[in-house]
Design a protein around this motif. Sequence first.
Motif: not given
Length: 470
Positions: A235-241, A283-287, A297-300
Amino acid sequence: MGNFVYYITAATKVFQIVVYTLTLYYLMLSLFGLYRRKEKKNYTPNKKFAMIVAAHNEEVVIANLIESLKHQDYPKELYDIFVIADNCTDSTADISRKHGAKVFERMNKEKRGKGYALEWMFDKIFKMDKKYDAIAIFDADNLVSPNFIKEMNSKMCEGYKVVQGYLDSKNPEDSWITQSYSISFWSSNRAFQLARANLGLSNQIGGTGFAVDVEILKKLGWGATCLTEDLEFTCKLVLNGEKVGWAHDAIVFDEKPLTLKDSWNQRKRWMQGFSDVASRFFVRLIKKAVKDRDYVAFDCALYVAQPFMTLMVALSLCLTVIQSNFGIGLFTMDQMFSGDSIWIWRSFSMFQFLLTPFILIMDRKLTKKFFAALLLYSTNVLVLPWFIGIMEKTKDFTFIASVNIVFTLGFIAVIMIAMGKKATLMFFRYLLYGIYTLTWVPITIQGIMNKNNKEWSHTKHVRQIGIYDV
């Protein structure tokens, strides 16, 4: 009363459509795993790897893992093997040294568990004079294919900061539980991991058999307090692109629990970790998905919400059973099909049943002959309703159940005669895979209820399996 039934029907219709839309999403995703894109691989040794094994009282299995790591098809000067003997009271450390690993013993009764052990070791790796480009992580019961580092090096040279390998099974034939585990992992590797790679989405770290770039690990931190720290790191990776890469040919053989009890405890821990991560990252990923129009991010986000999706699917099935037996006005998806069109729904059910074994054929986990047997068995979805209808027993639950049991037992007898004892046992266990799948429902409920319990449960291993045995 009429208004009440109307609202019940409307509410269940919305719910069922949402559930089936999500189910259809994963079904469509899985189809992209039916093929493999041609990869341009770079096998020039480039990256320097630290191979880390977190071990707690693993004297039975640790030697075989180290030996498989020592025989990598990669320059020996470009990788080192480290074993964390974490709170060990057996000979894990001595055996590891004897087989050539660099051993670091850790004693900390308060901060117990794999996550803490890894974070402790990462800090030591960062401070060493010898610098590494990437760290690969394994469980002590693993066995590693000789090409593992070579495949990881190739994917990381493409630019991936984290790469997950193919998680295979050491002991698929030991029991119905190990076979169910194996089917689950094999199908997931192809239907979801490879499918995501084909679509350019982020893959998911599987807890073992993956490599992570040292610099990204320093930047994001590992996160040792979660029972599924690998999911949190994803999740951290995806949130950081960033995205997790997939190395389909980098195979790690993992030992599956032998009994339902051990399997239950392990999967409950997974669901506790999933629920914890979902509560903090969904919620952070959806945002991010909405703000940046980021489909990765949506798939994650959908992936981390698995515990809740499992319960939604379970509730959907319960509503269908209740409506089928009592007819109280609940909406079920098969109501969209009537008359001759009901055969479309039944054919779709047959397709869903056959999709998993067809996927397993892609990686040669099932034979075509065995698949043909499953194909013939799946015709019960079409044949039995027709027979029950002729007998005018469509509302007689006892009769329907009896017909299904007789058909299954008869088919097992035919398999025994035509294909032998081993195939019959495998077929029977394959049918039990449905029970294994259903156990996810109570396990998930327990996981959600106990998501704040971070106590680590250790799986004990009692026998040795070498790389040449698999």
